[in-house]
Write a protein that holds these residues in place. Structure first.
Motif, PDB file in Angstrom:
ATOM      1  N   ILE A 157      35.428  31.817  54.762  1.00 12.36           N
ATOM      2  CA  ILE A 157      36.397  31.465  53.724  1.00 12.36           C
ATOM      3  C   ILE A 157      36.193  30.039  53.229  1.00 12.36           C
ATOM      4  CG2 ILE A 157      38.838  31.188  53.195  1.00 12.36           C
ATOM      5  CD1 ILE A 157      37.985  34.062  53.461  1.00 12.36           C
ATOM      6  N   ASP A 158      35.996  29.109  54.161  1.00  8.62           N
ATOM      7  CA  ASP A 158      35.838  27.707  53.759  1.00  8.62           C
ATOM      8  C   ASP A 158      34.564  27.506  52.956  1.00  8.62           C
ATOM      9  OD1 ASP A 158      38.200  27.039  55.037  1.00  8.62           O
ATOM     10  OD2 ASP A 158      37.191  26.609  56.946  1.00  8.62           O
ATOM     11  N   ALA A 159      33.467  28.105  53.437  1.00  7.02           N
ATOM     12  CA  ALA A 159      32.189  27.957  52.735  1.00  7.02           C
ATOM     13  C   ALA A 159      32.260  28.628  51.365  1.00  7.02           C
ATOM     14  CB  ALA A 159      31.058  28.558  53.566  1.00  7.02           C
ATOM     15  N   LEU A 160      32.982  29.738  51.297  1.00  7.87           N
ATOM     16  CA  LEU A 160      33.087  30.480  50.045  1.00  7.87           C
ATOM     17  C   LEU A 160      33.744  29.625  48.970  1.00  7.87           C
ATOM     18  CD1 LEU A 160      32.367  33.318  49.068  1.00  7.87           C
ATOM     19  CD2 LEU A 160      34.673  34.053  49.683  1.00  7.87           C
ATOM     20  N   GLY A 161      34.775  28.895  49.355  1.00 11.18           N
ATOM     21  CA  GLY A 161      35.458  28.030  48.394  1.00 11.18           C
ATOM     22  C   GLY A 161      34.561  26.933  47.851  1.00 11.18           C
ATOM     23  N   LYS A 162      33.558  26.534  48.644  1.00 12.70           N
ATOM     24  CA  LYS A 162      32.658  25.461  48.209  1.00 12.70           C
ATOM     25  C   LYS A 162      31.521  25.981  47.338  1.00 12.70           C
ATOM     26  CE  LYS A 162      33.614  22.724  52.361  1.00 12.70           C
ATOM     27  NZ  LYS A 162      33.051  22.188  53.638  1.00 12.70           N
ATOM     28  N   MET A 163      31.172  27.256  47.484  1.00 21.43           N
ATOM     29  CA  MET A 163      30.044  27.783  46.733  1.00 21.43           C
ATOM     30  C   MET A 163      30.458  28.446  45.422  1.00 21.43           C
ATOM     31  SD  MET A 163      29.101  30.936  49.303  1.00 21.43           S
ATOM     32  CE  MET A 163      27.995  31.872  48.280  1.00 21.43           C
ATOM     33  N   VAL A 164      31.760  28.587  45.157  1.00 25.69           N
ATOM     34  CA  VAL A 164      32.214  29.227  43.928  1.00 25.69           C
ATOM     35  C   VAL A 164      31.861  28.346  42.729  1.00 25.69           C
ATOM     36  CG1 VAL A 164      34.516  28.201  43.950  1.00 25.69           C
ATOM     37  CG2 VAL A 164      34.173  30.441  42.910  1.00 25.69           C
ATOM     38  N   ASP A 165      31.645  28.956  41.586  1.00 29.29           N
ATOM     39  CA  ASP A 165      31.231  28.252  40.378  1.00 29.29           C
ATOM     40  C   ASP A 165      32.220  27.140  40.020  1.00 29.29           C
ATOM     41  OD1 ASP A 165      30.246  27.451  37.942  1.00 29.29           O
ATOM     42  OD2 ASP A 165      30.236  29.446  37.031  1.00 29.29           O
ATOM     43  N   PRO A 166      31.762  25.890  39.940  1.00 27.09           N
ATOM     44  CA  PRO A 166      32.667  24.788  39.576  1.00 27.09           C
ATOM     45  C   PRO A 166      33.291  24.963  38.200  1.00 27.09           C
ATOM     46  CG  PRO A 166      30.562  23.954  40.434  1.00 27.09           C
ATOM     47  CD  PRO A 166      30.394  25.430  40.233  1.00 27.09           C
ATOM     48  N   ALA A 167      32.643  25.736  37.329  1.00 30.30           N
ATOM     49  CA  ALA A 167      33.190  25.938  35.986  1.00 30.30           C
ATOM     50  C   ALA A 167      34.535  26.656  36.016  1.00 30.30           C
ATOM     51  CB  ALA A 167      32.202  26.727  35.130  1.00 30.30           C
ATOM     52  N   LEU A 168      34.848  27.323  37.119  1.00 26.49           N
ATOM     53  CA  LEU A 168      36.148  27.984  37.238  1.00 26.49           C
ATOM     54  C   LEU A 168      37.276  26.992  37.479  1.00 26.49           C
ATOM     55  CD1 LEU A 168      35.131  31.122  39.337  1.00 26.49           C
ATOM     56  CD2 LEU A 168      36.182  31.161  37.075  1.00 26.49           C
ATOM     57  N   ARG A 169      36.936  25.781  37.851  1.00 23.41           N
ATOM     58  CA  ARG A 169      37.913  24.712  38.088  1.00 23.41           C
ATOM     59  C   ARG A 169      38.995  25.124  39.092  1.00 23.41           C
ATOM     60  NH1 ARG A 169      36.106  24.532  33.063  1.00 23.41           N
ATOM     61  NH2 ARG A 169      35.526  22.543  32.132  1.00 23.41           N
ATOM     62  N   GLY A 170      38.605  25.917  40.067  1.00 24.21           N
ATOM     63  CA  GLY A 170      39.546  26.345  41.098  1.00 24.21           C
ATOM     64  C   GLY A 170      40.532  27.396  40.655  1.00 24.21           C
ATOM     65  N   LEU A 171      40.369  27.925  39.443  1.00 23.78           N
ATOM     66  CA  LEU A 171      41.345  28.885  38.914  1.00 23.78           C
ATOM     67  C   LEU A 171      40.921  30.302  39.254  1.00 23.78           C
ATOM     68  CD1 LEU A 171      41.992  27.239  35.442  1.00 23.78           C
ATOM     69  CD2 LEU A 171      43.218  26.907  37.585  1.00 23.78           C
ATOM     70  N   TYR A 172      41.226  30.720  40.459  1.00 22.11           N
ATOM     71  CA  TYR A 172      40.933  32.078  40.913  1.00 22.11           C
ATOM     72  C   TYR A 172      41.821  32.385  42.110  1.00 22.11           C
ATOM     73  CZ  TYR A 172      38.256  29.338  44.271  1.00 22.11           C
ATOM     74  OH  TYR A 172      37.885  28.418  45.216  1.00 22.11           O
ATOM     75  N   PRO A 173      42.170  33.652  42.311  1.00 15.46           N
ATOM     76  CA  PRO A 173      42.958  34.029  43.491  1.00 15.46           C
ATOM     77  C   PRO A 173      42.035  34.090  44.717  1.00 15.46           C
ATOM     78  CG  PRO A 173      43.229  35.593  41.671  1.00 15.46           C
ATOM     79  CD  PRO A 173      42.041  34.766  41.374  1.00 15.46           C
ATOM     80  N   PRO A 174      42.294  33.337  45.754  1.00 18.40           N
ATOM     81  CA  PRO A 174      41.383  33.295  46.905  1.00 18.40           C
ATOM     82  C   PRO A 174      41.118  34.657  47.534  1.00 18.40           C
ATOM     83  CG  PRO A 174      42.953  31.488  47.004  1.00 18.40           C
ATOM     84  CD  PRO A 174      43.395  32.356  45.875  1.00 18.40           C
ATOM     85  N   LYS A 175      42.139  35.509  47.624  1.00 17.04           N
ATOM     86  CA  LYS A 175      41.912  36.818  48.247  1.00 17.04           C
ATOM     87  C   LYS A 175      40.991  37.684  47.395  1.00 17.04           C
ATOM     88  CE  LYS A 175      46.190  37.030  50.942  1.00 17.04           C
ATOM     89  NZ  LYS A 175      47.428  37.787  51.203  1.00 17.04           N
ATOM     90  N   SER A 176      41.154  37.598  46.098  1.00 19.38           N
ATOM     91  CA  SER A 176      40.281  38.353  45.202  1.00 19.38           C
ATOM     92  C   SER A 176      38.845  37.864  45.328  1.00 19.38           C
ATOM     93  CB  SER A 176      40.765  38.209  43.757  1.00 19.38           C
ATOM     94  OG  SER A 176      39.921  38.904  42.876  1.00 19.38           O
ATOM     95  N   LEU A 177      38.668  36.567  45.420  1.00 13.28           N
ATOM     96  CA  LEU A 177      37.329  35.995  45.599  1.00 13.28           C
ATOM     97  C   LEU A 177      36.684  36.512  46.881  1.00 13.28           C
ATOM     98  CD1 LEU A 177      35.359  33.693  44.472  1.00 13.28           C
ATOM     99  CD2 LEU A 177      36.354  32.281  46.273  1.00 13.28           C
ATOM    100  N   SER A 178      37.461  36.568  47.946  1.00  9.03           N
ATOM    101  CA  SER A 178      36.944  37.037  49.231  1.00  9.03           C
ATOM    102  C   SER A 178      36.522  38.495  49.165  1.00  9.03           C
ATOM    103  CB  SER A 178      38.014  36.834  50.316  1.00  9.03           C
ATOM    104  OG  SER A 178      37.556  37.300  51.562  1.00  9.03           O
ATOM    105  N   ARG A 179      37.328  39.313  48.500  1.00  6.65           N
ATOM    106  CA  ARG A 179      36.972  40.737  48.369  1.00  6.65           C
ATOM    107  C   ARG A 179      35.721  40.910  47.515  1.00  6.65           C
ATOM    108  NH1 ARG A 179      43.114  41.410  47.114  1.00  6.65           N
ATOM    109  NH2 ARG A 179      43.972  41.699  49.204  1.00  6.65           N
ATOM    110  N   PHE A 180      35.608  40.104  46.467  1.00  5.52           N
ATOM    111  CA  PHE A 180      34.422  40.131  45.614  1.00  5.52           C
ATOM    112  C   PHE A 180      33.185  39.804  46.451  1.00  5.52           C
ATOM    113  CE2 PHE A 180      31.743  38.609  42.062  1.00  5.52           C
ATOM    114  CZ  PHE A 180      32.038  39.544  41.084  1.00  5.52           C
ATOM    115  N   ALA A 181      33.301  38.805  47.311  1.00  6.48           N
ATOM    116  CA  ALA A 181      32.183  38.415  48.177  1.00  6.48           C
ATOM    117  C   ALA A 181      31.827  39.516  49.167  1.00  6.48           C
ATOM    118  CB  ALA A 181      32.529  37.124  48.929  1.00  6.48           C
ATOM    119  N   ASP A 182      32.823  40.238  49.655  1.00  3.13           N
ATOM    120  CA  ASP A 182      32.552  41.339  50.583  1.00  3.13           C
ATOM    121  C   ASP A 182      31.697  42.419  49.927  1.00  3.13           C
ATOM    122  OD1 ASP A 182      34.021  40.116  52.571  1.00  3.13           O
ATOM    123  OD2 ASP A 182      35.855  41.248  52.179  1.00  3.13           O
TER     124      ASP A 182
END
Length: 666
Positions: free
Chosen positions: A592-617
């Motif tokens: 989870i921690d690493a995932l937050g660091k590798m997400v596209d900076p262009a999103l400017r942190g605007l994403y639901p963390p749980k959705s991001l995690s499921r996308f990564a799965d």
């Protein structure tokens, strides 16, 4: 199917290969002539799973595997013309397969007493012949889909012992005689229209007291008062369905929706052709596109597929009994040469679709592309160049000029087959073929033109202030592209490889919906010795002939990685450990921690963390090094649909994990 069921001895006379189910009287099989029409394997103690490719059973009208011990997901594809499907009393998991939405002859669907979960997709719009639906004793949740209103023949509905919630108003106009909604989480009032049917409603959270009258202008349904006897048994007292409070909420919701759409509808949401060429800054930023709710944004993505015509198989006789879409010819064909009229005749003789590809003349295309000028070049791939053709009436097309060396002599004859085959492919997420040209040694395919260019351009060639790709948009692009690949793999018969899935082959329309290009051109990629897509190739693809359906799944996983990280598949400008995207990202997809660091900076942190995690799965499943462990594309589609559904269900949880709650769509 026999192999997936673990070759059970109780299926007498069945064979894992060869044999004649009709002539040899296989257990549970009924035929009409040489066509299998019924498969009845109920109560045989079968184990294992059902297998895939069941869509090939086009003559089967009854499909009964009830009362066994079958496990796993119900396959995405079922016999497409079935009238009666009974898979009840097994151990099936996953969701109700969306392909049921296309089974217009279906009259009886029994999926009760399994372990199904998730929400029901809006998949019932075309099932006007359905008379009986049993989903009881599962773990299905969420509100009843609005497409239930289309079940105009439904007599019996069993929803008991699930986790459904919300009102049951959607059922009021159906011709029901039996309805069981016991032991769910339904709320609201029990409609008066259901008073005179066999109704079971205990074990829910119905509202008490008289229902308020419907709001002005609403369809009037007479009220009834509940007679809640408290014993969890049948409730047949009167209660109404709509109320003033609900009416106020609806009106407020409509006003908010209209206001949101007014904010998000200006042409500034779309990339103008001149904006691309001049690299002007593009508005809105990621944080400004958030007025579009994701559920509305991709409702059409998992409602009825707009034009999911079954992919017509290649005409066996006209293609000299070729088993695949790749062209094969008799020696006579290889020796002949054809002028334009003969080419058109061959093409039309091969076509089995009402849509006709238009023949464009070479002089017209030369004029529209300024004689294929460099300034009109849109891109260059392994099989040729793509040019922008602009006509006096304002029409713009994309012209793929195929390298003549790929035809090896039999150009016109072979090209006719290719055009014919591509013309049979239709899907809302394809870049559709609109025409062709075969003159003077030139072979060209003409496609619709997308002013917004490719996903590659959006992700990798725009500055931070010209990216409109919010998280919602990225999910929609992934889902639409997955549906397109699923169509090639699991709807077309025989299955088609794409072999060149990459972000530059995903074109975006004015609403940023994805359209997969290069569909049906795998025969060319089979001949090119060069790498089919640097960074997108699965490990097993050491040569083009090693490519499989699972290789396509891997390539799609790499595209999802691009959407998540904003990085290119191979980037020599990065530090050496980060140059290969898959190698760098894969170990971090479940962190989870690493995932937050590798997400596209262009999103400017605007994403639901749980959705991001499921996308990564989902990505992690697709890019596994062993092809046999990668899921089929139908499962990828279902996983993305579940991601959307769960995100909308758990809206508050997702937003609660974030610092800026107002910036989220779901």
């Amino acid at each position: 199917m026999y192999s997936s069921l673990k070759s059970p001895s109780q299926l007498t006379r069945w064979k894992s290969s060869g044999g004649d189910p009709c002539g040899d009287s296989w257990e549970g099989i009924k035929c009409s002539g040489s066509s299998v029409t019924e498969i009845n394997l109920s109560g045989l103690g079968l184990t294992g799973s059902m297998g895939y490719q069941l869509s090939s059973l086009t003559s089967v009208t009854r499909f009964d595997l009830s009362s066994n011990n079958l496990k796993g997901d119900i396959p995405y594809q079922l016999p497409p013309n079935a009238v009666n499907i009974d898979l009840s009393q097994n151990d099936f998991t996953g969701g109700v397969p969306y392909s049921i939405s296309q089974m217009t002859d279906l009259q009886y669907l029994k999926l009760g007493h399994n372990q199904l979960k998730n929400q029901l997709s809006d998949m019932f719009g075309k099932l006007s012949k359905l008379k009986e639906l049993d989903l009881s004793y599962n773990s299905l949740s969420g509100n009843l889909p609005q497409s239930f209103k289309s079940l105009s023949s439904l007599k019996k509905l069993n929803l008991e012992n699930n986790q459904f919630s919300g009102p049951i108003n959607v059922l009021v106009d159906l011709p029901l005689t039996d309805l069981n909604v016991e032991n769910n989480q339904f709320t609201g009032w029990i409609p008066k229209e259901l008073e005179n049917i066999n109704l079971e409603t205990g074990g829910n959270s119905w509202s008490s007291g008289a229902a308020p009258p419907p709001p002005p202008g609403a369809k009037h349904h007479a009220n009834r008062h509940p007679t809640n006897n408290g014993d969890g048994k049948s409730v047949k007292g009167g209660v109404a369905i709509a109320g003033i409070a609900m009416g106020v909420l609806v009106v407020i919701g409509v006003i908010i929706t209209l206001f949101s759409r007014r904010k998000s509808s200006p042409s500034s949401n779309f990339l103008d052709e001149e904006m691309i060429s001049q690299r002007r800054s593009f508005s809105p930023l990621a944080s400004q596109e958030l007025s579009q709710d994701l559920r509305a944004d991709i409702t059409k993505g998992f409602k009825e597929l707009k034009s999911l015509d079954r992919c017509a198989s290649v005409d066996i006789k006209s293609l000299q009994k070729s088993p695949s879409i790749g062209p094969k010819h008799s020696p006579y064909d290889l020796k002949r040469s054809y002028d334009e009229n003969e080419f058109a005749n061959r093409l039309n003789a091969r076509r089995s679709t009402s849509l006709r590809a238009t023949s464009y003349s070479l002089p017209d295309l030369q004029l529209a592309t300024v004689n294929f000028a460099t300034g009109r070049l849109l891109g260059e791939g392994s099989i040729g160049r793509v040019y922008r053709a602009k006509y006096a009436d304002g029409k713009v097309l994309a012209v793929k000029k195929i390298d003549s060396s790929l035809f090896q002599g039999a150009r016109s004859a072979e090209f006719a087959e290719i055009v014919s085959n591509i013309s049979k492919l239709h899907h809302p997420n394809f870049a559709e073929l609109v025409g062709y040209c075969s003159e003077q040694g030139h072979n060209m395919l003409i496609y619709e033109y997308f002013r917004n260019g490719s996903l590659h351009e959006f992700l990798h060639m725009s500055d931070d202030y010209s990216k409109p790709l919010t998280w919602n948009t990225r999910v929609r692009i992934a889902l639409g592209t997955a549906r397109a690949v699923e169509y090639l793999h699991e709807v077309c018969s025989p299955s088609l490889l794409h072999k060149n899935i990459k972000s530059s082959n995903i074109l975006l329309d004015t609403e940023l919906n994805p359209h997969l290009s290069d569909c049906g051109l795998a025969t060319f990629h089979q001949r090119t010795s060069q790498n089919l897509g640097v960074g997108y190739n699965a490990p097993e693809c050491t040569k083009p002939s090693a490519y499989t359906l699972k290789s396509d799944v891997y390539s799609f996983g790499v595209v999802m990685l691009e959407l998540l990280t904003g990085r290119m598949p191979l980037d020599s400008s990065k530090p050496r450990p980060e140059q290969c995207l898959v190698r760098w990202a894969t170990p971090q997809l479940h962190d989870i921690d690493a995932l937050g660091k590798m997400v596209d900076p262009a999103l400017r942190g605007l994403y639901p963390p749980k959705s991001l995690s499921r996308f990564a799965d989902i990505i992690a499943l697709c890019v596994q090094s062993e092809p046999e462990f990668r899921p089929p594309m139908s499962e990828v589609v279902q996983a993305l649909v579940r991601l959307v559904q769960r995100s909308s269900i758990n809206m508050r949880d997702d937003l609660g994990d974030s610092r800026r709650m107002d910036d989220y769509d779901y």
